[in-house]
Design a protein around this motif. Structure first.
Motif, PDB file in Angstrom:
ATOM      1  N   GLY A 114       0.763  -1.388  -0.054  1.00  0.00           N
ATOM      2  CA  GLY A 114       0.358   0.116  -0.535  1.00  0.00           C
ATOM      3  C   GLY A 114       0.953   1.200  -0.101  1.00  0.00           C
ATOM      4  O   GLY A 114       0.472   2.120  -1.095  1.00  0.00           O
ATOM      5  N   LEU A 115       1.882   1.493   1.195  1.00  0.00           N
ATOM      6  CA  LEU A 115       2.931   2.265   0.799  1.00  0.00           C
ATOM      7  C   LEU A 115       3.446   2.717  -0.453  1.00  0.00           C
ATOM      8  O   LEU A 115       3.579   3.655  -0.904  1.00  0.00           O
ATOM      9  CB  LEU A 115       3.889   2.133   1.364  1.00  0.00           C
ATOM     10  CG  LEU A 115       3.462   2.639   3.136  1.00  0.00           C
ATOM     11  CD1 LEU A 115       4.622   1.930   4.163  1.00  0.00           C
ATOM     12  CD2 LEU A 115       2.553   3.752   3.686  1.00  0.00           C
ATOM     13  N   LEU A 141       1.119   4.943  -2.395  1.00  0.00           N
ATOM     14  CA  LEU A 141       1.113   5.620  -2.184  1.00  0.00           C
ATOM     15  C   LEU A 141       2.802   6.755  -3.221  1.00  0.00           C
ATOM     16  O   LEU A 141       2.169   7.926  -3.622  1.00  0.00           O
ATOM     17  CB  LEU A 141       0.406   6.130  -1.412  1.00  0.00           C
ATOM     18  CG  LEU A 141       0.805   6.933   0.292  1.00  0.00           C
ATOM     19  CD1 LEU A 141       0.347   8.135  -0.641  1.00  0.00           C
ATOM     20  CD2 LEU A 141       1.389   7.397   1.322  1.00  0.00           C
ATOM     21  N   TRP A 142       3.273   6.254  -2.794  1.00  0.00           N
ATOM     22  CA  TRP A 142       4.857   7.073  -3.599  1.00  0.00           C
ATOM     23  C   TRP A 142       4.669   7.137  -4.392  1.00  0.00           C
ATOM     24  O   TRP A 142       5.441   7.807  -5.234  1.00  0.00           O
ATOM     25  CB  TRP A 142       6.003   6.063  -2.772  1.00  0.00           C
ATOM     26  CG  TRP A 142       6.285   5.650  -1.193  1.00  0.00           C
ATOM     27  CD1 TRP A 142       6.873   4.383  -0.569  1.00  0.00           C
ATOM     28  CD2 TRP A 142       5.651   6.403   0.163  1.00  0.00           C
ATOM     29  NE1 TRP A 142       6.601   4.232   0.562  1.00  0.00           N
ATOM     30  CE2 TRP A 142       6.442   5.586   0.982  1.00  0.00           C
ATOM     31  CE3 TRP A 142       5.694   7.592  -0.284  1.00  0.00           C
ATOM     32  CZ2 TRP A 142       5.932   5.948   2.158  1.00  0.00           C
ATOM     33  CZ3 TRP A 142       5.583   8.512   1.288  1.00  0.00           C
ATOM     34  CH2 TRP A 142       5.585   7.791   2.232  1.00  0.00           C
ATOM     35  N   LEU A 180       2.359   7.529  -6.556  1.00  0.00           N
ATOM     36  CA  LEU A 180       0.771   8.792  -6.689  1.00  0.00           C
ATOM     37  C   LEU A 180       1.829   9.968  -6.472  1.00  0.00           C
ATOM     38  O   LEU A 180       0.924  10.632  -6.431  1.00  0.00           O
ATOM     39  CB  LEU A 180      -0.141   8.740  -6.506  1.00  0.00           C
ATOM     40  CG  LEU A 180      -0.927   7.088  -6.897  1.00  0.00           C
ATOM     41  CD1 LEU A 180      -1.751   6.495  -5.969  1.00  0.00           C
ATOM     42  CD2 LEU A 180      -1.096   6.691  -8.271  1.00  0.00           C
ATOM     43  N   LEU A 181       2.294  10.297  -5.261  1.00  0.00           N
ATOM     44  CA  LEU A 181       3.111  10.972  -4.549  1.00  0.00           C
ATOM     45  C   LEU A 181       3.664  12.028  -4.872  1.00  0.00           C
ATOM     46  O   LEU A 181       3.816  12.967  -5.254  1.00  0.00           O
ATOM     47  CB  LEU A 181       3.416  10.684  -2.930  1.00  0.00           C
ATOM     48  CG  LEU A 181       3.413  12.331  -1.850  1.00  0.00           C
ATOM     49  CD1 LEU A 181       2.125  13.208  -1.667  1.00  0.00           C
ATOM     50  CD2 LEU A 181       3.461  11.740  -0.825  1.00  0.00           C
TER      51      LEU A 181
END
Length: 345
Positions: free
Chosen positions: A197-198, A201-202, A204-205
């Protein structure tokens, strides 16, 4: 008077060669010609009769007809050979055509750049069409920025800005590969769902934030020699390099397929561990290139006129030129004046 003369009548057509004296002398072959008769000789005998002899024609040796040059035989007209010069002429023509096409392409490129520079010289009010990101026409969201390194960046800084852009693309691809390797690890071990999940996130961020936070400041810094944008780039990109080093280490549960996580994955599955090892190698290369680019941009920064004092002046000018900031400052000053007036009463 004609009776006293012996001249013939002029009306009579007489041939002078028919005179009897002439005809008699011509018909008599017993007398020699004048070139054989010598009147000074003392002989009384008549000259020998004339015998006409036919002139002897000397015999000519047989000659062979001259040989004619056939069209297939090469004619040597000197050192200039048309057969050998034809390929050279063709090669020269081809080379001239290539040079002409290259000159036309450069002329079109210069014309395009001239139009772009003219539109930029008009100031912020000039209309220019955004071209980045390059989205298809059917997409409901259009490009957000205008970017053209060959037009907006000076010649000596174009290479470093292009390298920064390629480095940003390489970082984006590395994060996408990190997402794939984390998914592969999640398929064999569902307990690492937090790391997967992280990783999402990384990806997309960091992809848009890295473009906005350190690439665009570097682009604007080299475009307009902005000291303020240089300092923004150094501050944020240094933090980005620290994050690259953390990605390379690969702390478990952080969503990065670094060396620690990759070596641990080899014990569970060799194929998945090999994928994560490749991702760790990419993270290592990313951190090394990040350190190199930081030093490279700092060296280019020292070649410009940028300084901390100019950065402060640009910040103050930019803040004061912002309409929202000026309205907030004016309202704050008004409220303070009203408060002071009320307190004095």
């Amino acid at each position: 008077m004609s009776k006293y003369t012996s001249f013939p009548d002029p009306m009579e057509d007489q041939n002078p060669f028919q005179d009897p004296a002439v005809t008699q002398h011509s018909s008599n072959t017993e007398y020699a010609t004048l070139d054989l008769y010598n009147p000074f000789e003392g002989t009384a005998e008549p000259p020998p009769p004339y015998e006409a002899t036919s002139p002897s024609v000397p015999s000519m040796p047989a000659q062979t007809p001259p040989s004619r040059t056939t069209p297939t035989q090469p004619n040597n007209y000197g050192s200039y050979n048309t057969h050998n010069s034809q390929p050279a002429v063709n090669a020269t023509t081809t080379e001239l055509m290539k040079k002409q096409e290259e000159l036309e392409r450069k002329a079109r490129e210069l014309e395009r750049r001239e139009r772009e520079l003219q539109s930029h010289s008009l100031g912020s009010g000039a209309s220019r069409q955004n071209n980045w990101p390059p989205l298809p026409s059917f997409c409901p969201v259009g490009p957000c920025f205008y970017q053209d390194i060959n037009v907006e960046i000076s010649q000596r800084f174009q290479r470093i800005v292009t390298l920064m852009y390629y480095f940003w693309m390489f970082s984006t691809c590395t994060l996408a590969f990190n997402l794939i390797s984390s998914l592969a690890m999640f398929c064999i071990d569902t307990s690492v769902g937090v790391g997967f999940g992280l990783a999402i996130l990384w990806a997309l961020l960091f992809t848009p934030c890295s473009f906005l936070c350190w690439y665009r400041p570097a682009y604007k810094a080299f475009r307009s020699d902005s000291s303020f944008n240089f300092f923004i780039f150094f501050f944020i990109f240094f933090a980005q390099v620290v994050v690259y080093i953390i990605m390379t280490i690969g702390i478990p549960g952080w969503g990065f397929s670094g060396w620690i996580v990759s070596l641990a994955a080899l014990k569970q599955s060799i194929p998945v561990g090999a994928i994560m090892m490749m991702n760790a190698i990419l993270f290592t290369a990313q951190a090394a290139v990040g350190v190199f680019m930081l030093k490279k941009v700092h060296g280019m920064y020292r070649q410009t006129d940028a300084s901390f004092q100019k950065a402060q002046a640009e910040f103050a000018t930019g803040v004061m030129s912002n309409q929202a900031v000026r309205q907030a400052a004016a309202s704050a000053a008004t409220n303070a004046a009203q408060g002071a007036f009320t307190a004095s009463r």
